[in-house]
Design a protein around this motif. Structure first.
Motif, PDB file in Angstrom:
ATOM      1  N   SER A 143     -49.744   4.071  46.013  1.00  0.00           N
ATOM      2  CA  SER A 143     -48.950   3.857  44.797  1.00  0.00           C
ATOM      3  C   SER A 143     -47.565   4.473  44.894  1.00  0.00           C
ATOM      4  O   SER A 143     -46.636   4.009  44.221  1.00  0.00           O
ATOM      5  CB  SER A 143     -49.687   4.441  43.582  1.00  0.00           C
ATOM      6  OG  SER A 143     -49.906   5.836  43.770  1.00  0.00           O
ATOM      7  N   ALA A 144     -47.411   5.494  45.722  1.00  0.00           N
ATOM      8  CA  ALA A 144     -46.096   6.127  45.875  1.00  0.00           C
ATOM      9  C   ALA A 144     -45.097   5.181  46.517  1.00  0.00           C
ATOM     10  O   ALA A 144     -43.887   5.379  46.417  1.00  0.00           O
ATOM     11  CB  ALA A 144     -46.216   7.401  46.707  1.00  0.00           C
ATOM     12  N   CYS A 145     -45.604   4.144  47.186  1.00  0.00           N
ATOM     13  CA  CYS A 145     -44.735   3.167  47.852  1.00  0.00           C
ATOM     14  C   CYS A 145     -44.886   1.782  47.216  1.00  0.00           C
ATOM     15  O   CYS A 145     -44.609   0.761  47.863  1.00  0.00           O
ATOM     16  CB  CYS A 145     -45.069   3.108  49.334  1.00  0.00           C
ATOM     17  SG  CYS A 145     -44.872   4.676  50.181  1.00  0.00           S
ATOM     18  N   ASP A 146     -45.343   1.759  45.954  1.00  0.00           N
ATOM     19  CA  ASP A 146     -45.507   0.496  45.218  1.00  0.00           C
ATOM     20  C   ASP A 146     -46.471  -0.447  45.927  1.00  0.00           C
ATOM     21  O   ASP A 146     -46.264  -1.662  45.968  1.00  0.00           O
ATOM     22  CB  ASP A 146     -44.148  -0.185  44.995  1.00  0.00           C
ATOM     23  CG  ASP A 146     -43.202   0.689  44.182  1.00  0.00           C
ATOM     24  OD1 ASP A 146     -43.663   1.291  43.199  1.00  0.00           O
ATOM     25  OD2 ASP A 146     -42.021   0.782  44.548  1.00  0.00           O
ATOM     26  N   LEU A 147     -47.538   0.132  46.498  1.00  0.00           N
ATOM     27  CA  LEU A 147     -48.597  -0.641  47.135  1.00  0.00           C
ATOM     28  C   LEU A 147     -49.921  -0.309  46.466  1.00  0.00           C
ATOM     29  O   LEU A 147     -50.061   0.748  45.828  1.00  0.00           O
ATOM     30  CB  LEU A 147     -48.687  -0.301  48.631  1.00  0.00           C
ATOM     31  CG  LEU A 147     -47.462  -0.643  49.491  1.00  0.00           C
ATOM     32  CD1 LEU A 147     -47.529   0.070  50.839  1.00  0.00           C
ATOM     33  CD2 LEU A 147     -47.337  -2.140  49.696  1.00  0.00           C
ATOM     34  N   THR A 148     -50.903  -1.200  46.595  1.00  0.00           N
ATOM     35  CA  THR A 148     -52.222  -0.966  46.021  1.00  0.00           C
ATOM     36  C   THR A 148     -53.284  -1.345  47.052  1.00  0.00           C
ATOM     37  O   THR A 148     -52.981  -1.934  48.101  1.00  0.00           O
ATOM     38  CB  THR A 148     -52.440  -1.802  44.749  1.00  0.00           C
ATOM     39  OG1 THR A 148     -52.548  -3.184  45.125  1.00  0.00           O
ATOM     40  CG2 THR A 148     -51.292  -1.614  43.756  1.00  0.00           C
ATOM     41  N   GLU A 149     -54.540  -1.031  46.731  1.00  0.00           N
ATOM     42  CA  GLU A 149     -55.637  -1.400  47.622  1.00  0.00           C
ATOM     43  C   GLU A 149     -55.764  -2.911  47.752  1.00  0.00           C
ATOM     44  O   GLU A 149     -56.310  -3.406  48.738  1.00  0.00           O
ATOM     45  CB  GLU A 149     -56.940  -0.785  47.119  1.00  0.00           C
ATOM     46  CG  GLU A 149     -56.972   0.728  47.259  1.00  0.00           C
ATOM     47  CD  GLU A 149     -58.351   1.286  47.011  1.00  0.00           C
ATOM     48  OE1 GLU A 149     -59.283   0.499  46.761  1.00  0.00           O
ATOM     49  OE2 GLU A 149     -58.505   2.527  47.058  1.00  0.00           O
ATOM     50  N   ALA A 150     -55.269  -3.631  46.757  1.00  0.00           N
ATOM     51  CA  ALA A 150     -55.312  -5.094  46.835  1.00  0.00           C
ATOM     52  C   ALA A 150     -54.431  -5.631  47.953  1.00  0.00           C
ATOM     53  O   ALA A 150     -54.572  -6.785  48.368  1.00  0.00           O
ATOM     54  CB  ALA A 150     -54.873  -5.690  45.489  1.00  0.00           C
ATOM     55  N   ASP A 151     -53.520  -4.783  48.456  1.00  0.00           N
ATOM     56  CA  ASP A 151     -52.598  -5.205  49.513  1.00  0.00           C
ATOM     57  C   ASP A 151     -53.092  -4.851  50.911  1.00  0.00           C
ATOM     58  O   ASP A 151     -52.402  -5.126  51.901  1.00  0.00           O
ATOM     59  CB  ASP A 151     -51.227  -4.544  49.306  1.00  0.00           C
ATOM     60  CG  ASP A 151     -50.651  -4.833  47.935  1.00  0.00           C
ATOM     61  OD1 ASP A 151     -50.707  -5.990  47.512  1.00  0.00           O
ATOM     62  OD2 ASP A 151     -50.153  -3.875  47.294  1.00  0.00           O
ATOM     63  N   LEU A 152     -54.272  -4.236  51.029  1.00  0.00           N
ATOM     64  CA  LEU A 152     -54.725  -3.710  52.318  1.00  0.00           C
ATOM     65  C   LEU A 152     -54.861  -4.767  53.407  1.00  0.00           C
ATOM     66  O   LEU A 152     -54.761  -4.457  54.595  1.00  0.00           O
ATOM     67  CB  LEU A 152     -56.056  -2.971  52.146  1.00  0.00           C
ATOM     68  CG  LEU A 152     -55.959  -1.610  51.436  1.00  0.00           C
ATOM     69  CD1 LEU A 152     -57.342  -1.043  51.176  1.00  0.00           C
ATOM     70  CD2 LEU A 152     -55.136  -0.628  52.273  1.00  0.00           C
TER      71      LEU A 152
END
Length: 970
Positions: A143-152
């Motif tokens: 989340s600190a880099c505007d990413l989520t687990e949905a993006d893995l």
């Protein structure tokens, strides 16, 4: 496709806003359509986009139209995520599509994640062998880099990171954790040089920071661990309750050092100097240095007390030297420095030894001799000498091609926890002052330690810089074996007691991999125990023969002991040779423009420059001043092939502008050292201004002298008063090393000294402290009063084979006429240093009714007072060597006078300082049983001198009046 290829440049213009920040606008193509942005500005663009989403009116018209264009394009492309990564071109202009821009933004987020792991992954690394929980690092969360687990499962480019060109975010995340968050945590992003950072990234990221070892390499590590563990267990069992400062809990230090030496040998290292504190020293002595266990066991048993009466040191302070063999034909000479209990103060000493060894070998590239320096965690953070040593690592005067620092991090200092002992996250944070990597590694992962060793050694070779390995471990027992650690760290020690030792853990790991069997391990342990039992039997034997550590190698032919055991020798140099040397010392290259006060090209006499004056002195036309005689001493030794090393604050010119051994071109600033022209090998002449440091620099120069008995090694203080900033080096090394460790040194310390009204911090080199430390002829303390005396003293220090540190009180105001003394060329051509100089008044001895003894600067004032008063009944004798006591020379001078004549010691220092109390203790109230003996001094004082110049003058006159008499004001 990389992020740089996915976006086109943007246009910059200076904002009209008052904060003056750079304003970015989307660039337009020639036909008016909007192009995409450079990825280096994506964070800025994303910020604008978030503002746009809140309200379009918050951004400029250009950006509003641009973001509307993206929104329209997104609706056309649909919601299929894969489209975000499919490059699309619009029309013949080749404009990058909004879809590609969106892909670039996603790529930038992943790049941010990679940067965060490189910079902060060490905070999450599993480096604590006790397995204690570390605080969460929010910067490492998706989340600190505007990413989520949905993006893995999204795919991204990793072309610039090594390894596959494309990886999913899941794969990238695992790769980052493996590289930066397993048993190794690395701090390297503080390094400014991108080339260095990329070198480290490539080395670490390509292998996920692991070293792939062959079976024989693993077995070597296992054997070193086994030897270390068995030795500690044996010592604890056989010598219960004895202080050993055990290595238990940190046994991985032994394979670490073994691999460092082995890898160094592969790189061409031929000699290694090691320095360390007492913890683990006995293990290192036997497991690495090759010292016979029987010698260590004999020291434990203490069966030879008669050999150590009043001398020697405890076993865990002793050094050793030996040849180390790799097992595959390589040989490296090892030297472990002797060390006091004063933690870290050996650091600059070992560094100086390395430099001297490199210079002796002609190793200008600093590749043949390496420094392995072992620290403790609490001391590395707490002792200021660590910073001083780090600071001098890259200076011309002191660089050695990089030190390999190894911190044995017990995570405790005696009974003090890290939270009480430092204000930093790591004990090694002081090392971030340098542009070097710091490897934090779990000491219970020997293969991770091996990776750090190889990286560290390769970094040192590549960049000629220091490198730090912080090996986190624990201390199984208390500070020593008689200490109970659970008094102060009960929780920590319950965790420690529950742990299996490192050799068992490593064996189990290898066994699971099928690399080693239990029988092999049992055999290793059994053989080593049997060897130690045999060594113990020999140590206990009545037939045991103690092997003395005699002087050998470069020290062959030199000696210590007492001064009366060595012969004096002539130190004069023929006048013709002195004149020739002075010509060389005052000859300046034709393309060199000196400062007019140095050389004015032969203008009028009243404008003569320093070099013209010295040239006149060299021709015998004018007397020699202090600087000229000193430079002739150096030049005469240099011409004879001796190494000259002069180092100290401002010593190239001299604090008081008397030396000018190095001059500088007045037009270009280029330096020139004429002294080099007098030597057959100019590289053997080194004159350097030092860092503003006493402890670090004096320690370095003392260390240099330990491996340079055949040269003149000089450290000069800016003012003698500042020498007490290096008191530990003086007390624990310089004055006591011969007594404790049978180690000699010929170091010279030049200490400007004299009461001239300059205040309490610019008057005294604390002569009394050196005299208090003087015993068993351990040091020489001299206060020469003429240039010729200084000349002969410096030459005597090199030409005699008797090696003792020489402490010299040097003048300040009296360096040159008219206030100072002068000497002739003939004074330098004949004789030697005079320990005592008799009265120079030519008054018959029978007429003398009072005898004054003094030393140094005050002699001139006493002589002038005697002349003004016309006192023909006073003899003034100068004691030029205060220690070793010049009893024979002084008795010879006093024998000229009648018994019973009172002798008065006169000094300008307060009564509790200077030499008075020292002489009173040694000579009593009746000097040599013939003369009543008293002293004249300033009153005893807590501070050396007054801060008032006029008060100083009054005090000085009071001393002269009491000693000689008062001048009639009429």
């Amino acid at each position: 496709m990389s992020a740089a290829e996915l976006a086109a440049p943007i246009r910059s213009s200076r904002s009209s806003s008052t904060n003056g920040r750079q304003e970015m606008t989307p660039a337009a193509s020639t036909n008016g359509t909007v192009t995409a942005v450079d990825t280096s500005n994506l964070s800025y663009v994303e910020g604008l986009y978030q503002e746009y989403l809140k309200s379009p009116d918050l951004v400029s018209l250009e950006w509003r139209e641009y973001f509307q264009h993206i929104s329209d394009a997104s609706q056309v492309s649909g919601s299929d995520n894969s489209n975000y990564f499919r490059p699309q071109r619009i029309g013949s202009t080749g404009m990058v599509s909004p879809v590609e821009l969106d892909a670039a933004i996603w790529q930038e987020r992943v790049g941010r994640l990679i940067r965060n792991y490189r910079a902060m992954g060490h905070y999450a690394a599993q480096i604590d062998p006790l397995g204690r929980t570390r605080p969460e690092v929010k910067e490492l969360e998706l989340s600190a880099c505007d990413l989520t687990e949905a993006d893995l499962d999204r795919t991204f480019s990793t072309v610039t990171a090594g390894g596959p060109n494309l990886r999913t975010l899941r794969e990238i995340l695992q790769w980052l954790k493996n590289t930066y968050c397993r048993s190794i945590g690395v701090q390297f992003m503080h390094i400014d040089d991108m080339r260095v950072r990329e070198w480290l990234q490539n080395r670490m990221e390509a292998t996920e920071n692991r070293l792939f070892l062959k079976r024989e390499q693993q077995l070597r590590i296992l054997k070193r661990l086994s030897d270390a563990v068995v030795f500690e267990e044996f010592i604890q069992k056989k010598f219960q309750g004895k202080k050993t400062f055990s290595l238990e809990g940190a046994e991985t230090l032994i394979p670490l050092l073994d691999q460092a030496i082995y890898h160094g040998a592969e790189q061409g290292v031929e000699e290694v100097v090691l320095a360390m504190a007492h913890r683990g020293r006995l293990n290192v002595l036997t497991s690495i240095m090759g010292k016979s266990p029987r010698a260590i066991f004999r020291e434990f048993a203490d069966l030879d007390p008669q050999l150590h009466v009043g001398r020697g040191d405890v076993k865990y302070h002793l050094g050793f030297s030996n040849d180390w063999h790799s097992g595959d034909g390589k040989r490296v000479h090892l030297s472990l420095c002797f060390n006091p209990s004063h933690l870290e103060f050996v650091n600059p000493v070992g560094m100086g030894r390395v430099r001297a060894k490199q210079d002796r070998r002609g190793d200008a590239n600093r590749e043949k001799v390496m420094y392995l320096l072992v620290h403790g965690d609490a001391a590395f953070a707490g002792e200021g000498v660590v910073q001083e040593t780090l600071n001098i690592n890259a200076l011309d005067a002191t660089k050695i091609g990089g030190t390999v620092h190894v911190v044995v991090n017990n995570q405790i200092g005696f009974t003090t926890s890290p939270i009480q002992g430092r204000s930093t996250a790591y004990c090694t944070d002081v090392a971030k002052m340098l542009q070097i990597p710091i490897f934090h590694v779990n000491g219970e992962d020997p293969e991770a330690v091996a990776q750090c060793v190889q990286l560290a050694l390769d970094f040192r070779r590549e960049f000629k810089q220091d490198v730090v390995i912080d090996m986190l471990c624990y201390r199984l027992r208390g500070h020593n074996e008689q200490d109970e650690p659970e008094f102060t760290q009960p929780i920590m020690y319950r965790e420690i007691r529950a742990r299996k030792n490192v050799v068992t853990a490593y064996y189990e790991r290898l066994a699971q991999m099928g690399e080693v069997s239990q029988d092999e391990v049992d055999d290793l342990i059994h053989k080593h125990r049997q060897q130690l039992e045999s060594e113990l039997e020999v140590a206990k034997s009545a037939e045991y023969v103690h092997k003395w550590d005699m002087l050998h190698g470069v020290w062959q032919g030199y000696k210590g002991g007492y001064e009366n055991e060595v012969q004096d020798l002539e130190t004069g140099v023929p006048v013709a040779k002195l004149s020739e040397l002075m010509t060389s010392l005052t000859t300046i290259p034709p393309d060199f423009t000196p400062h007019p006060k140095i050389d004015n090209g032969g203008q009028a006499k009243k404008m003569e420059g320093l070099y013209q004056k010295r040239a006149n002195m060299g021709r015998g036309e004018t007397p020699l001043d202090w600087g000229a005689a000193e430079m002739l001493a150096y030049a005469s030794l240099a011409a004879e092939g001796y190494r000259i090393r002069l180092h100290g604050q401002d010593c190239e010119r001299g604090t008081f502008s008397h030396r000018h051994a190095v001059i500088f071109d007045n037009a270009t600033g280029k330096p020139y050292c004429a002294l080099k022209q007098t030597a057959p090998d100019p590289k053997k002449i080194e004159i350097f201004n030092s860092a503003l440091s006493e402890t670090g620099v004096l320690g370095f120069d003392y260390g240099y002298s330990l491996d340079c008995p055949d040269g003149l090694v000089v450290w000069e203080a800016q003012f003698g008063d500042f020498v007490n900033a290096a008191q530990v080096i003086i007390d624990q090394f310089i004055v006591s090393a011969e007594d404790k460790w049978n180690r000699l040194s010929g170091l010279v310390m030049l200490l400007p000294h004299g009461f001239e009204g300059a205040g309490p911090e610019h008057s005294s080199a604390r002569l009394e402290r050196f005299l208090t430390l003087a015993a068993e002829d351990n040091i020489q303390i001299c206060y020469p009063s003429t240039p010729a005396q200084q000349f002969h003293l410096l030459r005597r220090q090199v030409l005699r084979k008797w090696r003792k540190p020489l402490i010299v009180m040097t003048p300040k105001q009296h360096l040159r006429p008219p206030n100072g003394f002068s000497s002739s060329l003939e004074d330098l051509a004949t004789g030697t240093f005079q320990r005592v100089i008799g009265d120079q008044s030519n008054v018959p001895a029978a007429a003398i009714r009072q005898i004054i003894l003094c030393t140094g600067k005050i002699y001139r004032e006493l002589e002038q007072q005697r002349e003004r008063l016309g006192r023909k009944d006073i003899a003034i004798l100068r004691v030029e060597q205060l220690y070793p006591l010049p009893n024979e020379a002084l008795q010879a001078e006093l024998a000229k006078y009648n018994e019973g004549i009172p002798v008065t010691w006169v000094q300008e220092e307060p009564e509790n300082m200077g030499a008075w109390r020292f002489f009173r203790v040694h000579w009593g109230e009746r000097l040599f049983g013939r003369h009543p003996f008293k002293g004249i001094c300033r009153p005893a004082s807590a501070s050396p001198a007054t801060g008032s110049f006029h008060s100083h003058e009054n005090e000085q006159q009071a001393i002269l009046r009491e000693a000689i008499g008062e001048i009639d004001p009429a």
